[in-house]
Design an enzyme around this catalytic site. Structure first.
Site: not given
Ligand SMILES: [Zn+2]
Length: 457
Positions: A280, A292, A326-327, A354, A424
């Site tokens: 993503h 990520d 995606e998030e 991912d 994140h």
């Molecule tokens: Zn991810």
């Protein structure tokens, strides 16, 4: 005579299978050599992290990432590169959050917090309330509305370090981030503080999406660093905390147009059999989104380049897809499957990377028994590259919606030990990715795509 004939046939059969395995292992070695000698994934990742940066859906970073990964796909040798429009949510953090606790000794304890993605902001004056700490939903329910109403709920659930796979611990703890705000609001809470989902104790709060339940009040939700959570908990236990103040500036705007980015190499023999490989493109706003999921994107682009480098055109069509959103919405993955349904093609396999750009350990499969048998037969080909774990279950969030089309889903499973430390958070930067580990992951992805492109699934 008949018996000898059968015997000969079986010997010949075994010999040809062995020859095929040898040939495939040679092709895979060529793929590996080419990726380690000429790979572009690491330099593409540097560009994505350093020149583009954070890429939250609907942001200017995301728009730039669309443009730049389309360029990377063209440079990788895709025959066709195109954008697939989809509407995405646009959420903005705004100015830096402020969190503090007023202590009974007159001092103030600073709380290192970040708003959770999709959270509503506080009023301009912030919110001030007393705090109640819980370690589970059961504890919250036991307190009941009497002791929760008008307060800030602090979910202090520690990610269980006993799970060797950190995704399992993440899944267990993740419910407090996703459901915590609505469950607290149902009992009259006015805000929540969630302990960061990370196994390490440090002062980096991690964001991530929360989800408000229909019909429940939407209350501001923040994550606090794990170190902050420990200190706050200690102060609460010592009955030192009088009040907590939280101020966030985030807001939800109208949906905006964005895109999945797709690069394709058309299959020579079975062009209508589609293999999807992706990651993503969006990332959280706090980070460069290296692990990520910048790594998944640049690996997928590299799969196309490496396939072309060693064999020209594959037998089946291979598509690298940079999924958007995606998030905080999965709109890109949903749109891709929706369009796939009407394309009149056969989506035989989809693979997603991912789970970070770390050393590959293997794959997880969501597939029917025939597909699984075929995949398991290829396992020895992956031994030289350390991808030894061929497990049941897995895939990826973005490719999940393709399951409805009977597509075999494959998730790349890298080593999970360090991923949650930076997931994140602002520490998810280019420097946290090892070029060799990234390349090795790409080698096994390309090998798997090559095998499916060659033999079908
Ligand atoms: Zn991810």
């Amino acid at each position: 005579m008949k018996k000898i004939g059968l015997f000969l046939l079986s010997v010949l059969g075994i010999t040809s299978v062995t020859a095929q395995v040898n040939l495939d292992s040679l092709v895979i070695k060529k793929i590996s050599d080419d990726i380690f000698m000429n790979g572009q994934a690491y330099s593409n990742l540097r560009y994505l992290c350093k020149q583009v940066g954070p890429r939250l859906s609907g942001s200017s970073g995301a728009a730039l990432a669309v443009e730049q990964t389309a360029r990377m796909l063209r440079e990788a040798g895709a025959d066709t590169v195109y954008l697939q429009p989809c509407m995405v949510p646009k959420w903005e953090r705004g100015a830096k959050e402020v969190g503090k606790a007023t202590l009974s000794n007159g001092k103030t304890m600073t709380l290192n917090i970040v708003a959770l993605g999709m959270s509503v902001g506080t009023p301009a004056s912030g919110i001030t309330a007393s705090i109640v700490e819980v370690k589970s939903f059961a504890e919250l329910e036991a307190l009941g509305a009497d002791q929760v109403k008008g307060k800030i709920v602090f979910y202090n659930f520690r990610m269980d370090p006993r799970h060797i796979n950190t995704f399992r611990a993440y899944g267990e703890a993740g419910v407090y981030r996703s459901q915590g705000p609505s469950r607290a609001a149902a009992l009259g809470a006015i805000g929540v503080i969630v302990r960061t989902l990370s196994p390490v104790i440090d002062d980096n709060p991690h964001t991530g999406a929360t989800r408000y339940e229909e019909g429940k009040p939407k209350i501001p939700a923040v994550a606090i660093s794990t170190l902050g959570a420990e200190e706050l908990s200690k102060a609460i236990a010592a009955k030192q905390v009088k009040q907590v103040y939280i101020k966030t500036n985030c807001r939800q705007l109208d949906d905006v147009l964005s895109y999945n980015v797709i690069g394709e190499i058309k299959g020579t023999t079975f062009p209508d059999e589609i293999i999807t490989v992706g990651g993503h493109l969006d990332s959280w706003d706090l980070a460069e989104g290296a692990h990520d999921d910048g790594t998944g994107c640049v690996q997928s682009i590299e799969v196309l380049r490496a396939l072309k480098a060693v064999g020209g055109q594959p037998k089946r069509t291979v598509r690298a897809v940079m999924f958007m959103n995606e998030e905080n919405g999965l709109r890109g993955g949903t749109k891709y499957a929706e369009i796939a349904k009407n394309e009149g093609k056969k989506f035989i396999m989809a693979m997603e990377s991912d789970a970070g750009g770390f050393t590959p350990r293997g794959f997880g499969f969501t597939a029917n028994s025939l597909q699984k048998e075929k995949l398991m037969n290829w396992k020895p080909l992956f031994h030289p590259y350390g991808a030894l774990e061929f497990n049941e279950g897995g895939g990826g969030a973005d490719i999940g919606p393709l399951r409805g089309l009977g597509t075999a889903l494959i998730g790349l499973n890298p080593d999970s030990q360090r991923y949650m430390d930076l997931h994140h958070a602002k520490t998810d930067v280019f420097e946290a990715v090892s070029e060799r580990e990234l390349n090795l992951g790409t080698v096994v992805m390309t090998a798997m795509v090559y095998l499916v492109a060659q033999y079908g699934l």
